[in-house]
Design a protein around this motif. Structure first.
Motif, short mmCIF file in Angstrom:
data_model
loop_
_atom_site.label_atom_id
_atom_site.label_comp_id
_atom_site.label_asym_id
_atom_site.label_seq_id
_atom_site.Cartn_x
_atom_site.Cartn_y
_atom_site.Cartn_z
N LEU A 289 0.82 -1.21 0.00
CA LEU A 289 0.00 0.00 0.00
C LEU A 289 0.86 1.26 0.00
N MET A 290 1.96 1.24 0.76
CA MET A 290 2.84 2.41 0.78
C MET A 290 3.50 2.63 -0.58
N VAL A 291 3.95 1.56 -1.22
CA VAL A 291 4.57 1.68 -2.54
C VAL A 291 3.54 2.17 -3.55
N ASN A 292 2.31 1.64 -3.48
CA ASN A 292 1.24 2.06 -4.38
C ASN A 292 0.95 3.56 -4.21
N THR A 293 0.91 4.03 -2.99
CA THR A 293 0.65 5.44 -2.73
C THR A 293 1.76 6.31 -3.29
N ALA A 294 3.01 5.90 -3.11
CA ALA A 294 4.14 6.68 -3.61
C ALA A 294 4.14 6.73 -5.13
N VAL A 295 3.87 5.60 -5.78
CA VAL A 295 3.85 5.57 -7.25
C VAL A 295 2.71 6.43 -7.79
N THR A 296 1.55 6.34 -7.17
CA THR A 296 0.41 7.15 -7.59
C THR A 296 0.70 8.64 -7.42
N ALA A 297 1.33 9.01 -6.31
CA ALA A 297 1.66 10.42 -6.08
C ALA A 297 2.66 10.92 -7.13
N LEU A 298 3.66 10.11 -7.45
CA LEU A 298 4.64 10.53 -8.45
C LEU A 298 4.01 10.65 -9.84
N LEU A 299 3.14 9.72 -10.19
CA LEU A 299 2.46 9.82 -11.49
C LEU A 299 1.56 11.05 -11.54
N GLY A 300 0.85 11.34 -10.47
CA GLY A 300 0.00 12.53 -10.43
C GLY A 300 0.81 13.81 -10.51
N LEU A 301 1.93 13.84 -9.81
CA LEU A 301 2.79 15.01 -9.87
C LEU A 301 3.35 15.21 -11.28
N GLY A 302 3.75 14.12 -11.91
CA GLY A 302 4.24 14.20 -13.29
C GLY A 302 3.16 14.68 -14.24
N TYR A 303 1.93 14.20 -14.03
CA TYR A 303 0.82 14.64 -14.88
C TYR A 303 0.61 16.15 -14.78
N TRP A 304 0.62 16.68 -13.55
CA TRP A 304 0.37 18.11 -13.39
C TRP A 304 1.52 18.94 -13.93
N PHE A 305 2.75 18.47 -13.80
CA PHE A 305 3.87 19.19 -14.41
C PHE A 305 3.74 19.24 -15.92
N LEU A 306 3.36 18.13 -16.52
CA LEU A 306 3.16 18.12 -17.97
C LEU A 306 1.98 19.00 -18.38
N ALA A 307 0.91 18.95 -17.62
CA ALA A 307 -0.27 19.76 -17.96
C ALA A 307 0.06 21.25 -17.91
N VAL A 308 0.84 21.65 -16.91
CA VAL A 308 1.21 23.07 -16.80
C VAL A 308 2.08 23.48 -17.98
N ARG A 309 2.98 22.61 -18.41
CA ARG A 309 3.90 22.95 -19.50
C ARG A 309 3.24 22.90 -20.88
N LEU A 310 2.28 21.99 -21.08
CA LEU A 310 1.74 21.77 -22.41
C LEU A 310 0.51 22.62 -22.75
N TYR A 311 -0.22 23.08 -21.74
CA TYR A 311 -1.45 23.82 -22.00
C TYR A 311 -1.30 25.28 -21.61
N ASP A 312 -2.06 26.14 -22.27
CA ASP A 312 -2.03 27.54 -21.90
C ASP A 312 -2.76 27.72 -20.57
N PRO A 313 -2.48 28.80 -19.86
CA PRO A 313 -3.05 28.98 -18.52
C PRO A 313 -4.57 28.97 -18.47
N ALA A 314 -5.22 29.53 -19.50
CA ALA A 314 -6.69 29.56 -19.49
C ALA A 314 -7.28 28.15 -19.58
N ALA A 315 -6.75 27.34 -20.49
CA ALA A 315 -7.24 25.97 -20.63
C ALA A 315 -6.93 25.15 -19.38
N PHE A 316 -5.75 25.37 -18.81
CA PHE A 316 -5.40 24.65 -17.59
C PHE A 316 -6.34 25.02 -16.45
N GLY A 317 -6.65 26.31 -16.32
CA GLY A 317 -7.56 26.76 -15.26
C GLY A 317 -8.96 26.20 -15.44
#
Length: 82
Positions: free
Chosen positions: A33-61
């Motif tokens: 469960l701890m490993v699953n939580t850590a992997v999910t958190a890292l994937l979510g963090l990576g998703y948000w970093f990509l979303a911020v970089r790839l989309y304009d601020p209005a679409a992201f908001g």
């Protein structure tokens, strides 16, 4: 004086303790469960970093607004307030 009672010598160290813990099903599931939580958190963090970089601020908001609204609505439905 040595005692020949057949006792297993005590292991020391983090790796030895982890191996011992992984033999117990309760600890094994807890570590999974701890490993699953850590992997999910890292994937979510990576998703948000990509979303911020790839989309304009209005679409992201707008996307963040929709996600927040859906989470609020699902929480209210889960509590049977709607």
């Amino acid at each position: 004086m040595t005692s020949d009672t057949g006792a297993v010598p005590r292991r020391t160290g983090l790796v030895a303790r982890l191996r011992t813990d992984l033999r117990d099903p309760l600890f094994l599931q807890g570590y999974a469960l701890m490993v699953n939580t850590a992997v999910t958190a890292l994937l979510g963090l990576g998703y948000w970093f990509l979303a911020v970089r790839l989309y304009d601020p209005a679409a992201f908001g707008q996307g963040q607004l929709m996600i927040t609204a859906m989470r609020l609505f699902s929480s209210l439905v889960g509590l049977a307030f709607v």
